[in-house]
Design a protein around this motif. Structure first.
Motif, PDB file in Angstrom:
ATOM      1  N   TYR A   1       0.408  -1.310   0.061  1.00  0.00           N
ATOM      2  CA  TYR A   1       0.089   0.262   0.138  1.00  0.00           C
ATOM      3  C   TYR A   1       0.732   1.594   0.267  1.00  0.00           C
ATOM      4  CZ  TYR A   1      -3.846   3.055   0.939  1.00  0.00           C
ATOM      5  OH  TYR A   1      -4.781   4.292   0.776  1.00  0.00           O
ATOM      6  N   PRO A   2       1.474   1.504   0.871  1.00  0.00           N
ATOM      7  CA  PRO A   2       2.218   2.957   0.649  1.00  0.00           C
ATOM      8  C   PRO A   2       2.967   3.236  -0.791  1.00  0.00           C
ATOM      9  CG  PRO A   2       2.777   1.647   2.798  1.00  0.00           C
ATOM     10  CD  PRO A   2       1.963   0.099   1.701  1.00  0.00           C
ATOM     11  N   MET A   3       3.842   1.553  -1.359  1.00  0.00           N
ATOM     12  CA  MET A   3       3.959   2.825  -2.699  1.00  0.00           C
ATOM     13  C   MET A   3       2.958   2.636  -3.466  1.00  0.00           C
ATOM     14  SD  MET A   3       6.365   0.198  -1.273  1.00  0.00           S
ATOM     15  CE  MET A   3       5.498  -1.256  -1.294  1.00  0.00           C
ATOM     16  N   TRP A   4       1.608   2.236  -3.394  1.00  0.00           N
ATOM     17  CA  TRP A   4       0.350   2.784  -3.983  1.00  0.00           C
ATOM     18  C   TRP A   4       0.365   4.189  -3.779  1.00  0.00           C
ATOM     19  CZ3 TRP A   4       2.127  -1.039  -5.835  1.00  0.00           C
ATOM     20  CH2 TRP A   4       1.456  -2.401  -6.435  1.00  0.00           C
ATOM     21  N   ARG A   5       0.695   4.937  -3.257  1.00  0.00           N
ATOM     22  CA  ARG A   5       0.983   6.122  -2.442  1.00  0.00           C
ATOM     23  C   ARG A   5       1.738   7.108  -4.551  1.00  0.00           C
ATOM     24  NH1 ARG A   5      -1.078   8.229   1.729  1.00  0.00           N
ATOM     25  NH2 ARG A   5      -1.395   6.424   3.148  1.00  0.00           N
TER      26      ARG A   5
ATOM     27  N   LYS B   1       0.931   6.104  -7.539  1.00  0.00           N
ATOM     28  CA  LYS B   1      -0.104   5.277  -8.294  1.00  0.00           C
ATOM     29  C   LYS B   1      -1.433   6.785  -8.050  1.00  0.00           C
ATOM     30  CE  LYS B   1      -2.252   1.854 -10.762  1.00  0.00           C
ATOM     31  NZ  LYS B   1      -1.606   2.803 -12.312  1.00  0.00           N
ATOM     32  N   PHE B   2      -1.628   7.273  -6.697  1.00  0.00           N
ATOM     33  CA  PHE B   2      -2.994   7.976  -6.205  1.00  0.00           C
ATOM     34  C   PHE B   2      -2.732   9.379  -6.812  1.00  0.00           C
ATOM     35  CE2 PHE B   2      -3.011   5.043  -2.247  1.00  0.00           C
ATOM     36  CZ  PHE B   2      -3.691   4.406  -2.783  1.00  0.00           C
ATOM     37  N   ALA B   3      -1.106   9.887  -7.075  1.00  0.00           N
ATOM     38  CA  ALA B   3      -1.001  11.075  -6.209  1.00  0.00           C
ATOM     39  C   ALA B   3      -1.421  11.413  -8.084  1.00  0.00           C
ATOM     40  CB  ALA B   3       0.192  11.521  -6.227  1.00  0.00           C
ATOM     41  N   ARG B   4      -0.059  10.286  -8.925  1.00  0.00           N
ATOM     42  CA  ARG B   4      -0.008  10.387 -10.626  1.00  0.00           C
ATOM     43  C   ARG B   4      -1.743   9.904 -11.229  1.00  0.00           C
ATOM     44  NH1 ARG B   4       5.322   8.122 -11.553  1.00  0.00           N
ATOM     45  NH2 ARG B   4       6.538   9.599 -10.544  1.00  0.00           N
ATOM     46  N   ASP B   5      -2.216   9.028 -10.965  1.00  0.00           N
ATOM     47  CA  ASP B   5      -4.042   8.983 -11.045  1.00  0.00           C
ATOM     48  C   ASP B   5      -4.788  10.164 -10.529  1.00  0.00           C
ATOM     49  OD1 ASP B   5      -2.923   6.661 -11.926  1.00  0.00           O
ATOM     50  OD2 ASP B   5      -4.423   5.602 -10.648  1.00  0.00           O
ATOM     51  N   GLU B   6      -4.737  11.102 -10.064  1.00  0.00           N
ATOM     52  CA  GLU B   6      -5.515  12.379  -9.432  1.00  0.00           C
ATOM     53  C   GLU B   6      -5.400  13.303 -10.815  1.00  0.00           C
ATOM     54  OE1 GLU B   6      -6.631  16.135  -6.259  1.00  0.00           O
ATOM     55  OE2 GLU B   6      -5.480  13.693  -5.605  1.00  0.00           O
TER      56      GLU B   6
ATOM     57  N   TRP C   1     -11.853   7.141  -5.146  1.00  0.00           N
ATOM     58  CA  TRP C   1     -11.165   5.851  -4.615  1.00  0.00           C
ATOM     59  C   TRP C   1      -9.417   5.743  -5.674  1.00  0.00           C
ATOM     60  CZ3 TRP C   1     -11.415   1.724  -8.502  1.00  0.00           C
ATOM     61  CH2 TRP C   1     -10.269   0.247  -7.983  1.00  0.00           C
ATOM     62  N   ARG C   2      -9.871   6.046  -6.986  1.00  0.00           N
ATOM     63  CA  ARG C   2      -8.562   5.784  -7.729  1.00  0.00           C
ATOM     64  C   ARG C   2      -7.357   6.496  -6.928  1.00  0.00           C
ATOM     65  NH1 ARG C   2      -9.328   4.337 -13.204  1.00  0.00           N
ATOM     66  NH2 ARG C   2      -6.788   4.939 -13.326  1.00  0.00           N
ATOM     67  N   SER C   3      -7.635   7.963  -6.838  1.00  0.00           N
ATOM     68  CA  SER C   3      -7.058   9.386  -5.495  1.00  0.00           C
ATOM     69  C   SER C   3      -7.204   9.111  -4.205  1.00  0.00           C
ATOM     70  CB  SER C   3      -7.667  10.070  -5.748  1.00  0.00           C
ATOM     71  OG  SER C   3      -8.462  11.007  -4.921  1.00  0.00           O
ATOM     72  N   GLY C   4      -6.376   7.897  -3.980  1.00  0.00           N
ATOM     73  CA  GLY C   4      -6.867   7.702  -2.102  1.00  0.00           C
ATOM     74  C   GLY C   4      -7.252   7.856  -1.244  1.00  0.00           C
ATOM     75  N   GLN C   5      -8.560   8.482  -1.544  1.00  0.00           N
ATOM     76  CA  GLN C   5      -8.994   9.303  -0.565  1.00  0.00           C
ATOM     77  C   GLN C   5      -9.906   8.198   0.463  1.00  0.00           C
ATOM     78  OE1 GLN C   5      -9.989  13.558  -0.950  1.00  0.00           O
ATOM     79  NE2 GLN C   5      -9.420  12.673  -3.018  1.00  0.00           N
ATOM     80  N   LEU C   6     -11.030   7.215  -0.537  1.00  0.00           N
ATOM     81  CA  LEU C   6     -11.507   6.333  -0.082  1.00  0.00           C
ATOM     82  C   LEU C   6     -10.773   4.732  -0.488  1.00  0.00           C
ATOM     83  CD1 LEU C   6     -15.280   7.562  -1.977  1.00  0.00           C
ATOM     84  CD2 LEU C   6     -14.060   8.352   0.856  1.00  0.00           C
ATOM     85  N   ALA C   7     -11.346   3.760  -0.170  1.00  0.00           N
ATOM     86  CA  ALA C   7     -11.245   2.813   0.029  1.00  0.00           C
ATOM     87  C   ALA C   7     -11.988   1.605  -0.250  1.00  0.00           C
ATOM     88  CB  ALA C   7      -9.845   2.263   1.004  1.00  0.00           C
TER      89      ALA C   7
ATOM     90  N   ASP D   1      10.141   8.554  -0.524  1.00  0.00           N
ATOM     91  CA  ASP D   1       9.696   9.400  -1.752  1.00  0.00           C
ATOM     92  C   ASP D   1      10.040   8.002  -2.734  1.00  0.00           C
ATOM     93  OD1 ASP D   1      12.651   8.201  -2.486  1.00  0.00           O
ATOM     94  OD2 ASP D   1      13.527   9.615  -0.812  1.00  0.00           O
ATOM     95  N   ALA D   2       9.898   9.179  -3.766  1.00  0.00           N
ATOM     96  CA  ALA D   2       9.806   8.807  -5.287  1.00  0.00           C
ATOM     97  C   ALA D   2      10.443   8.008  -5.486  1.00  0.00           C
ATOM     98  CB  ALA D   2       9.371  10.111  -6.664  1.00  0.00           C
ATOM     99  N   ASP D   3      12.143   7.937  -5.719  1.00  0.00           N
ATOM    100  CA  ASP D   3      13.294   7.254  -5.689  1.00  0.00           C
ATOM    101  C   ASP D   3      12.961   6.408  -5.365  1.00  0.00           C
ATOM    102  OD1 ASP D   3      14.597   8.934  -7.577  1.00  0.00           O
ATOM    103  OD2 ASP D   3      16.021   9.663  -5.821  1.00  0.00           O
TER     104      ASP D   3
END
Length: 398
Positions: free
Chosen positions: A98-102, A104-109, A171-177, A205-207
């Motif tokens: 889950y932490p790595m999906w943050r 993806k949340f930001a980029r999808d948003e 959901w896609r932006s990670g605010q809901l699950a 961080d991103a790296d």
């Protein structure tokens, strides 16, 4: 330095072993054992088509014959050891990821805010706060619980009513699950009420996320180009993937290898010394005939599967019936380290009806192979929820 060379048969076996298909899986197919399978695969794609069994269920059953659909639902809704989100498509993903999906949340948003105003029905942005308040005050909700006065009719899959679009955005932006499903309907709750605190709190961080995504993709594929590695989780960009491979190669973390494809050509790929060393310990493949989901992780990258196995596959759901070469939804069939054909088998009443089996070119359908295929169809009956297997006339297409 001379590049390592990997012949096609060994490449297929390595690839299938990394996808848990080379050797039998004796586990229970639930709870901790299912967590291990899901972690080993990296994710399981979710799909609604249910002619025989849904994609995610068939994927897991192919690895664990004792698996039943309620076991995956328990991982998400009760154990909270997995969550639903997107890789290249909707998927169930191990909770430790889950932490790595943050990222993806930001980029999808960012993509949704840029593209959805022109592509979705008007009014969805104004519903974001309303949807959040409703779920915060009343608990989990599905799309039918929202937008009471909105027109719910749709001219297509993506023509959602505004509240539904807002729900998907959140959901896609990670605010809901997704907290659970009822039937196949998704119910959403505030993320902090679904994701365990130990997985919700970490920030990378991103790296770090790019490094994790590329390394973990390589471990699950065994070998791949930078593009194939990037596409596995679909978190990092192709440019980020190329830069990572350059750095990892310079640092000696990965090596280059020439991997033989099914047509005899060689494709320069990245792997590691440790992965290549593991090939000598691979067992001979099981002779079992296996039905695979069209979205099986081993085959869902169609171009890669065609290069490696010589197997061309396309979903024909959206092809007019008269123009279909095979059928609405046919299943690839694997035996050993070869894809031997495809089968049109679907649930009709209390029977599994086999309409056709097309062997691949050069594959002989002798008694032993046909016996193995029929045994697999018998094994899958409990998953499909049928009492018998029936064969249409002229089902064997030579």
């Amino acid at each position: 330095m001379t590049r390592a060379r990997l012949d096609n048969q060994l490449a297929r076996r390595l690839f299938l072993d990394r996808h848990l298909l080379l050797r039998p899986g004796p586990g229970s197919g639930k709870e901790e054992d299912l967590d291990r399978v899901l972690h080993g695969l990296g994710f399981v794609q979710v799909d609604s088509v249910n002619t025989l069994a849904r994609a995610h269920d068939l994927i897991l059953w192919s690895r664990r014959g004792r698996y039943r659909p309620e076991a995956l639902e328990r991982l998400v809704s009760h154990r909270r050891s997995a969550f639903e989100h997107w890789t290249h498509d909707a998927a169930v993903i191990p909770m430790p990821f889950y932490p790595m999906w943050r990222m993806k949340f930001a980029r999808d948003e960012a993509r949704m805010r840029a593209r959805w105003p022109a592509a979705r029905r008007e009014g969805w942005e104004a519903e974001i706060d309303t949807v959040l308040r409703h779920i915060g005050d009343h608990g989990p909700a599905c799309s039918n619980d929202l937008g009471g006065d909105e027109k719910k009719g749709s001219s297509g899959w993506w023509d959602w009513h505004p509240s539904k679009t807002a729900l998907e955005f959140l959901w896609r932006s990670g605010q809901l699950a997704i907290c659970h499903r009822r039937g196949f309907r998704k119910f959403y709750d505030l993320t902090e009420r679904v994701i365990p605190a130990g997985h919700l709190a970490p920030r990378l961080d991103a790296d770090e996320i790019v490094d994790w995504a590329m390394w973990e993709a390589l471990q699950r594929l065994g070998f791949g180009t930078s593009g194939e590695l990037a596409a596995f989780f679909d978190i990092v960009t192709r440019d980020e993937a190329k830069a990572w491979c350059t750095r990892a190669l310079t640092a000696g973390r990965i090596i280059e290898a020439d991997v033989e494809m099914a047509d005899g050509s060689r494709r320069r790929s990245f792997t590691t010394e440790e992965i290549l060393d593991s090939i000598s310990t691979l067992p001979e493949p099981s002779s079992r005939v296996r039905l695979l989901s069209p979205f099986d992780p081993a085959l869902r990258d169609r171009a890669r599967a065609e290069r490696l196995f010589g197997f061309h596959y396309r979903i024909e759901i959206f092809v007019p019936e008269a123009r279909r070469r095979y059928g609405y939804y046919v299943f690839p069939v694997l035996q050993g380290d070869r894809v031997i054909g495809r089968i049109d088998a679907r649930r009709t009443g209390d029977a599994l009806v086999v309409r056709a089996f097309w062997p691949e070119a050069g594959v002989r359908t002798g008694k032993g192979r046909l016996s193995g295929l029929k045994a697999e169809l018998e094994r899958i009956r409990p998953l499909a929820g049928v009492e018998a297997v029936q064969f249409s006339s002229a089902w064997l297409r030579e």
